[in-house]
Design a protein around this motif. Sequence first.
Motif, short mmCIF file in Angstrom:
data_model
loop_
_atom_site.label_atom_id
_atom_site.label_comp_id
_atom_site.label_asym_id
_atom_site.label_seq_id
_atom_site.Cartn_x
_atom_site.Cartn_y
_atom_site.Cartn_z
N GLY A 1 -2.81 11.54 -3.90
CA GLY A 1 -2.05 10.58 -3.29
C GLY A 1 -2.79 9.59 -2.53
N GLU A 2 -4.03 9.83 -2.18
CA GLU A 2 -4.90 9.00 -1.05
C GLU A 2 -5.52 7.84 -2.04
N ILE A 3 -5.85 6.60 -1.33
CA ILE A 3 -6.14 5.58 -1.82
C ILE A 3 -7.08 4.95 -0.95
N VAL A 4 -8.25 4.64 -1.69
CA VAL A 4 -9.43 3.83 -0.91
C VAL A 4 -8.95 2.39 -0.28
N THR A 5 -8.95 2.24 0.81
CA THR A 5 -8.43 0.65 1.20
C THR A 5 -9.61 -0.20 1.94
N GLY A 6 -10.60 0.51 2.20
CA GLY A 6 -11.51 -0.04 2.92
C GLY A 6 -12.97 0.42 2.94
N ILE A 7 -14.07 -0.37 3.53
CA ILE A 7 -15.42 0.59 3.46
C ILE A 7 -15.82 -0.27 4.83
N ARG A 8 -16.22 0.44 5.78
CA ARG A 8 -17.04 -0.05 7.12
C ARG A 8 -18.50 0.37 7.07
N VAL A 9 -19.17 -0.73 7.44
CA VAL A 9 -20.48 -0.89 7.30
C VAL A 9 -21.35 -1.51 8.57
N GLU B 1 -12.56 4.13 4.52
CA GLU B 1 -11.20 4.09 4.88
C GLU B 1 -10.09 4.45 3.89
N VAL B 2 -9.14 5.29 4.12
CA VAL B 2 -8.20 5.84 2.84
C VAL B 2 -7.00 5.95 3.59
N THR B 3 -5.94 5.68 2.60
CA THR B 3 -4.24 5.91 3.12
C THR B 3 -3.94 6.74 2.14
N GLY B 4 -3.03 7.77 2.55
CA GLY B 4 -2.25 8.62 1.64
C GLY B 4 -0.95 9.06 2.17
N PRO B 5 -0.37 10.09 1.87
CA PRO B 5 1.04 10.55 2.22
C PRO B 5 1.07 10.84 3.53
N THR B 6 0.06 11.43 4.12
CA THR B 6 0.22 11.90 5.42
C THR B 6 -0.45 10.69 6.49
N ILE C 1 0.74 -1.25 -0.02
CA ILE C 1 -0.06 0.02 -0.01
C ILE C 1 1.02 1.13 0.20
N SER C 2 1.90 1.28 0.83
CA SER C 2 2.88 2.52 0.75
C SER C 2 3.40 2.82 -0.56
N ASP C 3 3.78 1.77 -1.43
CA ASP C 3 4.40 1.72 -2.60
C ASP C 3 3.56 2.54 -3.58
N ALA C 4 2.15 1.88 -3.48
CA ALA C 4 1.11 2.23 -4.30
C ALA C 4 0.97 4.15 -3.87
N VAL C 5 0.92 4.23 -2.66
CA VAL C 5 0.39 5.56 -2.32
C VAL C 5 1.63 6.74 -3.02
#
Length: 343
Positions: A209-217, A177-182, A12-16
């Motif tokens: 640079g943010e990527i969606v990683t998941g959804i919580r429901v 849920e998203v992950t990005g540079p920060t 994930i960090s490489d993709a970001v």
Amino acid sequence: MRQFSYLRPTGISDAVAALAAEPTAQLLAGGTNLVDLMKYDVAQPSAVIDINGLPLKEIETLEDGAYRIGALTTNSQVAYDAGIARDVPLLSSAILAGASPQLRNAATSGGNLSQRTRCYYFYDPSTPCNKREPGSGCSAIGGVNRIHAILGASDACIATHPSDMCVALAALNATVEVTGPTGARTIPFLDFHRLPGDHPERDNTLQTGEIVTGIRVEGGRFAAHHSYLKLRDRLSYAFALVSVAAALDLDGDTILDARVALGGVAHKPWRDPLAEAELSGQPATRDTFEAFASRLLSGAKGQGHNDFKIPMAKKAIVRALMQAASGRPQVQSEKRVREGESL
């Protein structure tokens, strides 16, 4: 299709990092939207970042009974998951109302959230479109606009969001849920997509640079009283003219909580939590639902060809809520009005 570089990160960090380094890069998951856009020369990424190797393909049951859906789970995987079908049937039903089995087998949950709004003119590079080229104008305003927005539109754009899955997730108060540079963060689903305003080129609130990683429901609460109703030109493989995700929490015939989201009518799934709150304590009757539908659509405005959507949406809201209240949700395999029902 134009020349581009191709990257396939496994972390994930490489993709970001790859996405942040290439401002015009695009993520590739199922490809059911991106590949079309590239073929039409609407999307012109300098790099395509294939994220199918990331560990985001699982559906997890959390301690509080909620579900975490990985961004790379396919739509079919989510719709047919035993826990989702039992505890979040509104989501399962909405997914099964969309696209075709072949597309659902390829399309991913994160991609579904991130797909572009649909508009004839957006997909035609020979016409002006503020989504493709900010400041060029909106050809749909004053043009052929039968499928376009009746709520939340602006002078810059009247396109609609095409997803069925997202309408259900909006009604269910999901979080993204998203992950990005920060680092990682969560976004309430109602804040994830944007209305067009003066920047229709931006469909969502993801940062660079943010990527969606998941959804919580949440699971279980609306399993007994829900319905997803989709009205369209064809009985299958067609975007909604109007869709309704209705979820009720009832004590007998009294409404404790209500959630209603509309699709096919705005640049994002449309909800009005203040109008929903007024249903609390009210009887679950047609009169109650008709009054609610009128309030929910009080700001609706047609563009000529799509004027019919306003009365259609009102009837669809009432019908979906009546189905939810009776515990008889729309069955997506039927695609017809059941005996004794009317629109």
